[in-house]
Design a protein around this motif. Structure first.
Motif, PDB file in Angstrom:
ATOM      1  N   MET A  91      10.520   0.913  -8.930  1.00  0.00           N
ATOM      2  CA  MET A  91      10.427   2.163  -9.680  1.00  0.00           C
ATOM      3  C   MET A  91      10.284   3.354  -8.741  1.00  0.00           C
ATOM      4  O   MET A  91      10.744   4.460  -9.058  1.00  0.00           O
ATOM      5  N   LEU A  92       9.680   3.160  -7.584  1.00  0.00           N
ATOM      6  CA  LEU A  92       9.551   4.260  -6.625  1.00  0.00           C
ATOM      7  C   LEU A  92      10.905   4.844  -6.259  1.00  0.00           C
ATOM      8  O   LEU A  92      11.016   6.040  -5.966  1.00  0.00           O
ATOM      9  N   SER A  93      11.939   4.014  -6.280  1.00  0.00           N
ATOM     10  CA  SER A  93      13.267   4.511  -5.915  1.00  0.00           C
ATOM     11  C   SER A  93      13.755   5.573  -6.897  1.00  0.00           C
ATOM     12  O   SER A  93      14.635   6.349  -6.555  1.00  0.00           O
ATOM     13  N   SER A  94      13.179   5.621  -8.090  1.00  0.00           N
ATOM     14  CA  SER A  94      13.592   6.652  -9.054  1.00  0.00           C
ATOM     15  C   SER A  94      12.844   7.966  -8.850  1.00  0.00           C
ATOM     16  O   SER A  94      13.258   8.993  -9.369  1.00  0.00           O
ATOM     17  N   TYR A 123       2.832  13.065  -0.432  1.00  0.00           N
ATOM     18  CA  TYR A 123       4.071  13.330  -1.172  1.00  0.00           C
ATOM     19  C   TYR A 123       4.378  12.155  -2.108  1.00  0.00           C
ATOM     20  O   TYR A 123       4.703  12.356  -3.277  1.00  0.00           O
ATOM     21  N   LEU A 124       4.259  10.941  -1.596  1.00  0.00           N
ATOM     22  CA  LEU A 124       4.503   9.754  -2.412  1.00  0.00           C
ATOM     23  C   LEU A 124       3.549   9.736  -3.613  1.00  0.00           C
ATOM     24  O   LEU A 124       3.977   9.552  -4.752  1.00  0.00           O
ATOM     25  N   LYS A 125       2.266   9.978  -3.353  1.00  0.00           N
ATOM     26  CA  LYS A 125       1.276   9.964  -4.445  1.00  0.00           C
ATOM     27  C   LYS A 125       1.572  11.061  -5.460  1.00  0.00           C
ATOM     28  O   LYS A 125       1.444  10.843  -6.671  1.00  0.00           O
ATOM     29  N   ALA A 180      14.431   6.276   2.176  1.00  0.00           N
ATOM     30  CA  ALA A 180      13.705   5.576   1.113  1.00  0.00           C
ATOM     31  C   ALA A 180      14.620   4.607   0.377  1.00  0.00           C
ATOM     32  O   ALA A 180      14.222   3.483   0.072  1.00  0.00           O
ATOM     33  N   ILE A 181      15.838   5.018   0.098  1.00  0.00           N
ATOM     34  CA  ILE A 181      16.782   4.142  -0.609  1.00  0.00           C
ATOM     35  C   ILE A 181      17.098   2.915   0.237  1.00  0.00           C
ATOM     36  O   ILE A 181      17.053   1.780  -0.247  1.00  0.00           O
ATOM     37  N   ALA A 182      17.396   3.141   1.524  1.00  0.00           N
ATOM     38  CA  ALA A 182      17.739   2.028   2.410  1.00  0.00           C
ATOM     39  C   ALA A 182      16.579   1.044   2.543  1.00  0.00           C
ATOM     40  O   ALA A 182      16.758  -0.174   2.436  1.00  0.00           O
ATOM     41  N   VAL A 183      15.378   1.575   2.761  1.00  0.00           N
ATOM     42  CA  VAL A 183      14.204   0.713   2.932  1.00  0.00           C
ATOM     43  C   VAL A 183      13.865   0.024   1.617  1.00  0.00           C
ATOM     44  O   VAL A 183      13.483  -1.139   1.601  1.00  0.00           O
ATOM     45  N   LEU A 208       0.824  -1.210   0.000  1.00  0.00           N
ATOM     46  CA  LEU A 208       0.000   0.000   0.000  1.00  0.00           C
ATOM     47  C   LEU A 208       0.857   1.258   0.000  1.00  0.00           C
ATOM     48  O   LEU A 208       1.925   1.293   0.622  1.00  0.00           O
ATOM     49  N   ASP A 209       0.322   2.308  -0.637  1.00  0.00           N
ATOM     50  CA  ASP A 209       1.018   3.594  -0.656  1.00  0.00           C
ATOM     51  C   ASP A 209       1.285   4.126   0.748  1.00  0.00           C
ATOM     52  O   ASP A 209       2.380   4.599   1.052  1.00  0.00           O
ATOM     53  N   SER A 210       0.315   4.001   1.646  1.00  0.00           N
ATOM     54  CA  SER A 210       0.486   4.524   3.007  1.00  0.00           C
ATOM     55  C   SER A 210       1.564   3.751   3.775  1.00  0.00           C
ATOM     56  O   SER A 210       2.344   4.347   4.524  1.00  0.00           O
ATOM     57  N   ASP A 211       1.632   2.432   3.568  1.00  0.00           N
ATOM     58  CA  ASP A 211       2.669   1.635   4.221  1.00  0.00           C
ATOM     59  C   ASP A 211       4.055   2.015   3.685  1.00  0.00           C
ATOM     60  O   ASP A 211       5.013   2.162   4.457  1.00  0.00           O
ATOM     61  N   LEU A 212       4.145   2.163   2.370  1.00  0.00           N
ATOM     62  CA  LEU A 212       5.429   2.545   1.773  1.00  0.00           C
ATOM     63  C   LEU A 212       5.849   3.932   2.234  1.00  0.00           C
ATOM     64  O   LEU A 212       7.014   4.149   2.585  1.00  0.00           O
ATOM     65  N   ALA A 213       4.924   4.883   2.247  1.00  0.00           N
ATOM     66  CA  ALA A 213       5.242   6.236   2.703  1.00  0.00           C
ATOM     67  C   ALA A 213       5.760   6.205   4.139  1.00  0.00           C
ATOM     68  O   ALA A 213       6.749   6.868   4.472  1.00  0.00           O
ATOM     69  N   ASN A 214       5.104   5.417   4.978  1.00  0.00           N
ATOM     70  CA  ASN A 214       5.529   5.291   6.365  1.00  0.00           C
ATOM     71  C   ASN A 214       6.948   4.716   6.443  1.00  0.00           C
ATOM     72  O   ASN A 214       7.793   5.222   7.187  1.00  0.00           O
ATOM     73  N   LEU A 215       7.212   3.658   5.669  1.00  0.00           N
ATOM     74  CA  LEU A 215       8.547   3.059   5.670  1.00  0.00           C
ATOM     75  C   LEU A 215       9.608   4.021   5.128  1.00  0.00           C
ATOM     76  O   LEU A 215      10.738   4.052   5.614  1.00  0.00           O
ATOM     77  N   TYR A 216       9.238   4.806   4.101  1.00  0.00           N
ATOM     78  CA  TYR A 216      10.180   5.756   3.483  1.00  0.00           C
ATOM     79  C   TYR A 216      10.326   7.035   4.311  1.00  0.00           C
ATOM     80  O   TYR A 216      11.109   7.900   3.982  1.00  0.00           O
ATOM     81  N   GLN A 217       9.496   7.160   5.349  1.00  0.00           N
ATOM     82  CA  GLN A 217       9.492   8.338   6.211  1.00  0.00           C
ATOM     83  C   GLN A 217       9.127   9.601   5.441  1.00  0.00           C
ATOM     84  O   GLN A 217       9.751  10.655   5.572  1.00  0.00           O
ATOM     85  N   VAL A 218       8.098   9.472   4.585  1.00  0.00           N
ATOM     86  CA  VAL A 218       7.533  10.621   3.871  1.00  0.00           C
ATOM     87  C   VAL A 218       6.022  10.566   4.048  1.00  0.00           C
ATOM     88  O   VAL A 218       5.467   9.540   4.450  1.00  0.00           O
TER      89      VAL A 218
END
Length: 173
Positions: free
Chosen positions: A92-95, A39-41, A102-105, A25-35
């Motif tokens: 692809m999110l890493s780009s 912003y992610l969307k 975000a890179i580390a996670v 999920l976008d919200s889970d990824l945002a939380n993991l990326y600390q954003v």
């Protein structure tokens, strides 16, 4: 990069199966990326050409209403449909999100996806081996059944011999 470590279990528990794909999920990824999720969307929407349907899709209202995600149920009224990302979408999110956390996670998420895929492969191979063993046992059962049937026939013949004509000369008398 070490200070952005998230356990593999936390990541694994955020991978869901939707439309036959393993997604996050976008919200889970945002939380993991600390954003923030918005912003992610926003970054994804600005780079939509990088996210074909097999990389990212939005959940339908039906998928949201019957969702298995506690975070969606708690939210109640959802303004925007959640985005979900497949393994390729996460890569692809890493780009488009390139902060240090975000890179580390993201690297860690890729490794978890690889482990999950390997576990599925191992389970499939194990299932195939079990099926082979079952098949062999079924064949052995059939063979044993034939052997026991033959033994029963031999025992039956031994205990209930058919009367035979005596051999030799007979004296009439």
């Amino acid at each position: 990069m070490e200070d952005h470590f998230v356990s593999d279990d936390i990541i694994t528990n955020k991978i869901y199966l939707i439309r036959g794909q393993k997604v996050m999920l976008d919200s889970d990824l945002a939380n993991l990326y600390q954003v923030e999720t918005k912003y992610l969307k926003r970054q994804v929407r600005r780079n939509l050409e990088r996210f074909p349907d097999d990389f990212m899709f939005e959940l339908t209202p039906e998928e949201i209403s019957r969702s298995q995600f506690g975070t969606l149920k708690q939210g109640g009224n959802i303004k925007y449909a959640p985005m979900v990302f497949s393994e390729q979408g996460v890569a692809m999110l890493s780009s488009v999100i390139s902060s240090a956390p975000a890179i580390a996670v993201n690297i860690q998420i890729m490794r978890v996806f690889t482990k999950v895929r390997q576990m599925l492969t191992d389970n499939t191979e194990l299932r195939l081996e079990i099926e082979k063993i079952k098949s062999k046992l079924d064949n052995q059962d059939k063979n044993m059944e034939i052997v026991f049937r033959y033994l029963d026939e031999l025992l039956e013949a031994k205990y209930h011999p058919q009367p035979r004509e005596p051999i030799g000369f007979r004296l009439k008398g």
